[in-house]
Design a protein around this motif. Structure first.
Motif, PDB file in Angstrom:
ATOM      1  N   ALA A  43      -3.077   0.040  -3.638  1.00 30.93           N
ATOM      2  CA  ALA A  43      -2.945  -1.144  -2.921  1.00 30.93           C
ATOM      3  C   ALA A  43      -2.772  -2.572  -3.859  1.00 30.93           C
ATOM      4  O   ALA A  43      -3.440  -2.436  -4.953  1.00 30.93           O
ATOM      5  CB  ALA A  43      -3.995  -1.385  -2.071  1.00 30.93           C
ATOM      6  N   LEU A  44      -1.676  -3.305  -3.827  1.00 27.67           N
ATOM      7  CA  LEU A  44      -1.570  -4.373  -4.389  1.00 27.67           C
ATOM      8  C   LEU A  44      -1.520  -5.762  -3.634  1.00 27.67           C
ATOM      9  O   LEU A  44      -0.690  -5.719  -2.653  1.00 27.67           O
ATOM     10  CB  LEU A  44      -0.528  -3.995  -5.170  1.00 27.67           C
ATOM     11  CG  LEU A  44       0.180  -5.431  -6.245  1.00 27.67           C
ATOM     12  CD1 LEU A  44      -0.784  -5.598  -7.524  1.00 27.67           C
ATOM     13  CD2 LEU A  44       1.588  -5.317  -6.700  1.00 27.67           C
ATOM     14  N   ALA A  45      -2.473  -6.493  -3.858  1.00 24.89           N
ATOM     15  CA  ALA A  45      -2.206  -7.898  -3.207  1.00 24.89           C
ATOM     16  C   ALA A  45      -1.467  -9.117  -4.292  1.00 24.89           C
ATOM     17  O   ALA A  45      -2.073  -8.937  -5.276  1.00 24.89           O
ATOM     18  CB  ALA A  45      -3.696  -8.105  -2.758  1.00 24.89           C
ATOM     19  N   HIS A  62      -5.344  -5.358  -7.685  1.00 29.74           N
ATOM     20  CA  HIS A  62      -4.873  -4.061  -7.210  1.00 29.74           C
ATOM     21  C   HIS A  62      -6.296  -3.259  -7.120  1.00 29.74           C
ATOM     22  O   HIS A  62      -7.165  -3.630  -7.600  1.00 29.74           O
ATOM     23  CB  HIS A  62      -4.007  -3.511  -7.861  1.00 29.74           C
ATOM     24  CG  HIS A  62      -4.042  -3.285  -9.440  1.00 29.74           C
ATOM     25  ND1 HIS A  62      -3.274  -2.429 -10.096  1.00 29.74           N
ATOM     26  CD2 HIS A  62      -4.894  -3.746 -10.415  1.00 29.74           C
ATOM     27  CE1 HIS A  62      -3.476  -2.095 -11.373  1.00 29.74           C
ATOM     28  NE2 HIS A  62      -4.810  -3.001 -11.412  1.00 29.74           N
ATOM     29  N   SER A  63      -6.070  -2.135  -6.505  1.00 27.55           N
ATOM     30  CA  SER A  63      -7.330  -1.269  -6.127  1.00 27.55           C
ATOM     31  C   SER A  63      -6.422   0.141  -5.910  1.00 27.55           C
ATOM     32  O   SER A  63      -5.429   0.243  -5.563  1.00 27.55           O
ATOM     33  CB  SER A  63      -7.975  -1.586  -5.118  1.00 27.55           C
ATOM     34  OG  SER A  63      -8.807  -0.713  -4.675  1.00 27.55           O
ATOM     35  N   HIS A  64      -7.440   1.344  -6.148  1.00 25.84           N
ATOM     36  CA  HIS A  64      -6.730   2.586  -5.957  1.00 25.84           C
ATOM     37  C   HIS A  64      -8.177   3.333  -5.552  1.00 25.84           C
ATOM     38  O   HIS A  64      -9.234   3.139  -5.980  1.00 25.84           O
ATOM     39  CB  HIS A  64      -5.968   3.351  -7.099  1.00 25.84           C
ATOM     40  CG  HIS A  64      -6.844   3.603  -8.111  1.00 25.84           C
ATOM     41  ND1 HIS A  64      -7.341   5.100  -8.415  1.00 25.84           N
ATOM     42  CD2 HIS A  64      -6.905   3.143  -9.342  1.00 25.84           C
ATOM     43  CE1 HIS A  64      -8.007   4.943  -9.475  1.00 25.84           C
ATOM     44  NE2 HIS A  64      -7.689   3.928 -10.023  1.00 25.84           N
ATOM     45  N   VAL A  88       0.934  -1.243   0.118  1.00 27.76           N
ATOM     46  CA  VAL A  88      -0.034   0.115  -0.172  1.00 27.76           C
ATOM     47  C   VAL A  88       0.776   1.306   0.071  1.00 27.76           C
ATOM     48  O   VAL A  88       1.741   1.334   0.549  1.00 27.76           O
ATOM     49  CB  VAL A  88      -0.910   0.252   1.160  1.00 27.76           C
ATOM     50  CG1 VAL A  88      -1.658   1.252   1.200  1.00 27.76           C
ATOM     51  CG2 VAL A  88      -1.682  -1.177   1.439  1.00 27.76           C
ATOM     52  N   GLN A  89       0.566   2.365  -0.674  1.00 34.22           N
ATOM     53  CA  GLN A  89       1.168   3.644  -0.695  1.00 34.22           C
ATOM     54  C   GLN A  89       0.510   4.771  -1.313  1.00 34.22           C
ATOM     55  O   GLN A  89      -0.675   4.273  -1.911  1.00 34.22           O
ATOM     56  CB  GLN A  89       2.538   3.422  -1.665  1.00 34.22           C
ATOM     57  CG  GLN A  89       2.222   3.688  -3.115  1.00 34.22           C
ATOM     58  CD  GLN A  89       3.402   3.469  -4.124  1.00 34.22           C
ATOM     59  OE1 GLN A  89       4.074   2.439  -4.435  1.00 34.22           O
ATOM     60  NE2 GLN A  89       4.332   4.362  -4.074  1.00 34.22           N
ATOM     61  N   ALA A  90       0.772   5.764  -0.852  1.00 39.21           N
ATOM     62  CA  ALA A  90       0.128   6.869  -1.303  1.00 39.21           C
ATOM     63  C   ALA A  90      -0.165   7.120  -2.782  1.00 39.21           C
ATOM     64  O   ALA A  90       1.127   7.033  -3.405  1.00 39.21           O
ATOM     65  CB  ALA A  90       0.761   8.400  -0.692  1.00 39.21           C
ATOM     66  N   LEU A  91      -1.028   7.029  -3.258  1.00 36.98           N
ATOM     67  CA  LEU A  91      -1.318   7.482  -4.820  1.00 36.98           C
ATOM     68  C   LEU A  91      -0.343   8.674  -5.242  1.00 36.98           C
ATOM     69  O   LEU A  91       0.250   8.585  -6.376  1.00 36.98           O
ATOM     70  CB  LEU A  91      -2.497   7.607  -5.306  1.00 36.98           C
ATOM     71  CG  LEU A  91      -2.808   7.467  -6.709  1.00 36.98           C
ATOM     72  CD1 LEU A  91      -2.638   6.238  -7.231  1.00 36.98           C
ATOM     73  CD2 LEU A  91      -4.581   7.646  -6.943  1.00 36.98           C
ATOM     74  N   ALA A  92      -0.212   9.592  -4.657  1.00 34.07           N
ATOM     75  CA  ALA A  92       0.343  10.841  -4.977  1.00 34.07           C
ATOM     76  C   ALA A  92       2.076  10.571  -5.252  1.00 34.07           C
ATOM     77  O   ALA A  92       2.781  11.305  -6.100  1.00 34.07           O
ATOM     78  CB  ALA A  92       0.424  11.887  -3.945  1.00 34.07           C
ATOM     79  N   ILE A 143      -8.809  -7.053  -3.521  1.00 32.53           N
ATOM     80  CA  ILE A 143      -8.446  -6.136  -2.464  1.00 32.53           C
ATOM     81  C   ILE A 143      -9.354  -5.029  -2.868  1.00 32.53           C
ATOM     82  O   ILE A 143      -9.305  -4.646  -4.221  1.00 32.53           O
ATOM     83  CB  ILE A 143      -7.002  -5.896  -2.540  1.00 32.53           C
ATOM     84  CG1 ILE A 143      -6.216  -5.018  -1.342  1.00 32.53           C
ATOM     85  CG2 ILE A 143      -6.260  -5.215  -3.850  1.00 32.53           C
ATOM     86  CD1 ILE A 143      -4.940  -4.779  -0.970  1.00 32.53           C
ATOM     87  N   ASP A 144      -9.319  -3.992  -1.736  1.00 31.23           N
ATOM     88  CA  ASP A 144     -10.172  -2.998  -2.193  1.00 31.23           C
ATOM     89  C   ASP A 144      -9.610  -1.850  -1.203  1.00 31.23           C
ATOM     90  O   ASP A 144      -9.083  -2.156   0.128  1.00 31.23           O
ATOM     91  CB  ASP A 144     -11.502  -3.062  -2.032  1.00 31.23           C
ATOM     92  CG  ASP A 144     -12.410  -1.395  -2.389  1.00 31.23           C
ATOM     93  OD1 ASP A 144     -11.996  -1.026  -3.575  1.00 31.23           O
ATOM     94  OD2 ASP A 144     -13.019  -1.235  -1.711  1.00 31.23           O
ATOM     95  N   VAL A 145      -9.442  -0.628  -1.538  1.00 33.70           N
ATOM     96  CA  VAL A 145      -8.946   0.645  -0.531  1.00 33.70           C
ATOM     97  C   VAL A 145      -9.773   1.555  -0.692  1.00 33.70           C
ATOM     98  O   VAL A 145     -10.221   1.910  -1.873  1.00 33.70           O
ATOM     99  CB  VAL A 145      -7.435   0.993  -0.974  1.00 33.70           C
ATOM    100  CG1 VAL A 145      -7.128   1.212  -2.250  1.00 33.70           C
ATOM    101  CG2 VAL A 145      -6.848   1.783   0.161  1.00 33.70           C
ATOM    102  N   GLU A 146     -10.025   2.204   0.498  1.00 33.22           N
ATOM    103  CA  GLU A 146     -10.989   3.465   0.505  1.00 33.22           C
ATOM    104  C   GLU A 146     -10.542   4.427   1.444  1.00 33.22           C
ATOM    105  O   GLU A 146      -9.886   3.979   2.543  1.00 33.22           O
ATOM    106  CB  GLU A 146     -12.473   3.064   0.742  1.00 33.22           C
ATOM    107  CG  GLU A 146     -13.033   2.211  -0.311  1.00 33.22           C
ATOM    108  CD  GLU A 146     -13.621   2.976  -1.388  1.00 33.22           C
ATOM    109  OE1 GLU A 146     -13.455   4.264  -1.520  1.00 33.22           O
ATOM    110  OE2 GLU A 146     -13.937   2.268  -2.536  1.00 33.22           O
TER     111      GLU A 146
END
Length: 162
Positions: free
Chosen positions: A86-88, A78-80, A10-14, A98-101
């Motif tokens: 985020a990548l599983a 992956h999800s953003h 997981v990392q900041a999209l920026a 995976i999901d990230v919110e």
């Protein structure tokens, strides 16, 4: 691959984006750029995990469009969100999702819960005084399950009881 069943990154999209929305003439151009950057990061992480060159990754798509590696046995999803990527990944778990919110995302919680939650989930949510953390746990679990199945939102979300 390590001995863990699932690796999650997981990392900041920026951090993935060198340019900002304001650098683009329109939203469509920015969205295209963002998609390219996300795919590049996904490929970089997958190649690192597999200890192979990026150009050795060969992708295909399942019947409903879920991408997979046809060149390796590593499974991924992956999800953003607006703020995170985020990548599983897993060698053993084939149906991975995976999901990230963001918890501060503006959502019409009750309307979406009435539409998407199983009756038991909705009842629990009501009993918990519409706890936002519970709402996001249910929502992201549903998303991850649907993504793992490869069906996406082709099922009625309210038929899935997490």
């Amino acid at each position: 691959m390590t001995t863990r069943e699932i690796e999650i990154h997981v990392q900041a999209l920026a951090q993935l984006l060198e340019k900002k929305k304001t650098d683009f003439a329109d939203l469509r151009s920015f969205n295209h750029y963002q998609k390219q950057q996300i795919q590049a990061r996904r490929n970089q992480l997958l190649s690192q995990q597999l200890e192979c060159a990026i150009d050795k990754l060969i992708f295909a798509k399942h019947e409903h469009g879920k991408p997979f590696l046809s060149s390796h046995s590593l499974h991924f999803n992956h999800s953003h969100s607006q703020q995170y990527y985020a990548l599983a990944m897993s060698e053993r778990v084939q149906d991975i999702g995976i999901d990230v919110e963001e918890m501060d995302r503006k959502v019409r919680y009750d309307a979406l819960a009435r539409h998407a939650f199983h009756p038991e989930e909705y009842q629990i949510w009501q009993q918990q005084d519409q706890d936002i953390e519970y709402w996001f746990r249910v929502w992201t679990t549903k998303e991850a399950i649907l993504k793992a199945s490869g069906l996406g939102i082709r099922l009625d979300l309210n038929s899935l009881n997490t």
